[in-house]
Enzyme design. Sequence first.
Site, short mmCIF file in Angstrom:
data_model
loop_
_atom_site.label_atom_id
_atom_site.label_comp_id
_atom_site.label_asym_id
_atom_site.label_seq_id
_atom_site.Cartn_x
_atom_site.Cartn_y
_atom_site.Cartn_z
N ASP A 40 0.81 -1.22 0.00
CA ASP A 40 0.00 0.00 0.00
C ASP A 40 0.84 1.27 0.00
O ASP A 40 0.31 2.37 0.10
CB ASP A 40 -0.96 0.01 1.20
CG ASP A 40 -0.23 0.05 2.53
OD1 ASP A 40 1.01 -0.07 2.54
OD2 ASP A 40 -0.90 0.20 3.57
N GLU A 42 3.30 2.07 2.22
CA GLU A 42 3.92 2.41 3.50
C GLU A 42 5.40 2.05 3.49
O GLU A 42 5.82 1.07 2.88
CB GLU A 42 3.22 1.68 4.65
CG GLU A 42 1.83 2.20 4.96
CD GLU A 42 1.21 1.48 6.15
OE1 GLU A 42 1.90 0.64 6.77
OE2 GLU A 42 0.03 1.76 6.44
N ARG A 99 10.54 27.35 1.72
CA ARG A 99 9.92 28.56 1.20
C ARG A 99 8.62 28.91 1.91
O ARG A 99 8.10 30.01 1.75
CB ARG A 99 9.69 28.41 -0.31
CG ARG A 99 10.95 28.54 -1.13
CD ARG A 99 10.74 28.22 -2.59
NE ARG A 99 10.68 26.79 -2.83
CZ ARG A 99 10.54 26.24 -4.04
NH1 ARG A 99 10.44 27.02 -5.10
NH2 ARG A 99 10.52 24.93 -4.18
N LYS A 196 12.09 43.23 -8.46
CA LYS A 196 10.98 42.51 -9.10
C LYS A 196 9.83 42.36 -8.11
O LYS A 196 9.99 42.57 -6.92
CB LYS A 196 11.44 41.12 -9.56
CG LYS A 196 11.72 40.17 -8.40
CD LYS A 196 12.14 38.80 -8.85
CE LYS A 196 12.31 37.88 -7.64
NZ LYS A 196 12.82 36.56 -7.97
N ARG A 198 6.50 39.52 -7.26
CA ARG A 198 6.02 38.16 -7.51
C ARG A 198 4.51 38.13 -7.25
O ARG A 198 4.08 38.01 -6.10
CB ARG A 198 6.75 37.17 -6.62
CG ARG A 198 6.51 35.72 -6.98
CD ARG A 198 7.23 34.79 -6.02
NE ARG A 198 8.66 34.88 -6.11
CZ ARG A 198 9.40 34.23 -7.00
NH1 ARG A 198 8.81 33.48 -7.92
NH2 ARG A 198 10.70 34.35 -7.02
N ASP A 222 21.67 32.67 -6.73
CA ASP A 222 20.48 32.45 -5.90
C ASP A 222 20.71 31.21 -5.05
O ASP A 222 21.63 30.42 -5.31
CB ASP A 222 19.25 32.27 -6.79
CG ASP A 222 17.98 32.80 -6.13
OD1 ASP A 222 17.99 33.00 -4.90
OD2 ASP A 222 16.99 33.02 -6.85
N ASP A 226 14.05 26.90 -9.21
CA ASP A 226 12.94 25.94 -9.30
C ASP A 226 12.50 25.81 -10.76
O ASP A 226 13.04 25.00 -11.50
CB ASP A 226 11.81 26.39 -8.39
CG ASP A 226 10.71 25.33 -8.23
OD1 ASP A 226 10.76 24.31 -8.95
OD2 ASP A 226 9.82 25.52 -7.40
N ALA A 228 12.84 28.10 -13.07
CA ALA A 228 13.77 28.90 -13.88
C ALA A 228 13.09 30.03 -14.64
O ALA A 228 13.72 30.69 -15.47
CB ALA A 228 14.56 28.02 -14.85
N THR A 230 11.94 32.94 -13.34
CA THR A 230 12.54 34.17 -12.84
C THR A 230 13.94 34.35 -13.40
O THR A 230 14.33 35.44 -13.84
CB THR A 230 12.60 34.15 -11.30
OG1 THR A 230 11.28 34.00 -10.78
CG2 THR A 230 13.23 35.42 -10.75
#
Length: 315
Positions: A40, A42, A99, A196, A198, A222, A226, A228, A230
Site C-alpha cells: 500500500d 507504507e 519557502r 521585481k 512576484r 540564488d 525551481d 527557472a 525568474t
Amino acid sequence: MKCGPKLKLFTLNSHYSLAKEISDILNVPLGASSVKRFSDGEIQINIEESVRGCEVYLIQSTSEPANEHLMELLIMIDAMKRASAETINVIMPYYGYARQDRKARAREPITAKLVADLIERAGATRLITLDLHARQIQGFFDIPVDQLMGVPVLAEYFKKKLPTEEIVVVAPDNGGVGRARKMATILDTPIALIDKRRPEPNVAQVMNIIGDVSGKKVIIIDDLIDTAGTLTSAAEALIDRGAEEIYACCTHPVLSGKAIERIESSVIKELVITNSIYLPEEKKINKITSLTIAPLLADTVLRVHNNASVSVLFD
C-alpha cells in the site's frame, strides 16, 4: 582529525552518490540498512547493524519527491532512537518546504516550522544543512543547527574561470543581496540588484535593474532555482541592459517543470550548481556544471565528531 569507531554514516534514497562521496572522503563505510515499501506504499526501514551508543549521521535531502524523502527520514530517525543511538545527526543538504517559512496570506500554514518540529520530535539531536531559503528557520529548532554556505564553493569556480575585473554579481531579488555581496566580496567585484515583484508563486516580473552591468560578464546567484522562469527573465533583462555574457549559479538545483527547457533555450551561457540535490540524467545538459559539496559536508562531520569549531566553515 580522525573518525572514531563510534561514528556511523547512513543514507536513505534521496542522494546515494553524495553519501558515497562523503563516505569515501571520511573513509567510513555507509551503514547497512534497507528501505522497502509495503504493497500500500507504507515505508518499512530496517537497520542491519548495531548502532547502540554510536554517533550516527543520516544523509538525506528532502528533494523531489519531498514527502517520500521526508517520511523516510522521520522513520529512520525513530528507528535510530529506538536502537539506542547516542546522537542522531541529520545531514540535510536541501531543506524542503523552506519557502513556506511565514504566513504571507491569511490562513496559510508555516510548513517549514512543522517540518522542524517533526524532525526534532522524531529524535534528531542536530541538523546540518546548506543555504536555508530563510535563515530564521534555524530558530524553528531547539537543537543545534549548522547552516553551511554554498557561496564559497561557487565563487571559487568563477574565480578560476573568469577575469574578476570583468564580473558583476547580480542578486535576483532583495532577499538575495546578502548572498550576492558575499560572492562579490570573495571575487572583489561590484554587485547589482534586480527589483521585481512576484504576483503569485513561481511567477515573477522583472521591474528594474539597479547597478551598471553594461559590457560585463554577469553572474546571477540564488540559493535555489525551481522552474527557472525568474532566472531566464532576469537574464533577458540583463542582456537588454548591455551585459556581455550571462552566467548563473545556485546551491540547490530544484529544476522542476519546464526549467531545463527554459535554461537550454535561454541566453544563459552556463548554470553552475552544487550536488545538494540529485540531478537525474535527463536534466544533465551541456549548459549545467555541477560542483560537489561532499568535502564541505565531510569536514563538518569531522569537526562535529571531534568537538572542533564548525563556524570557520560558514565562510
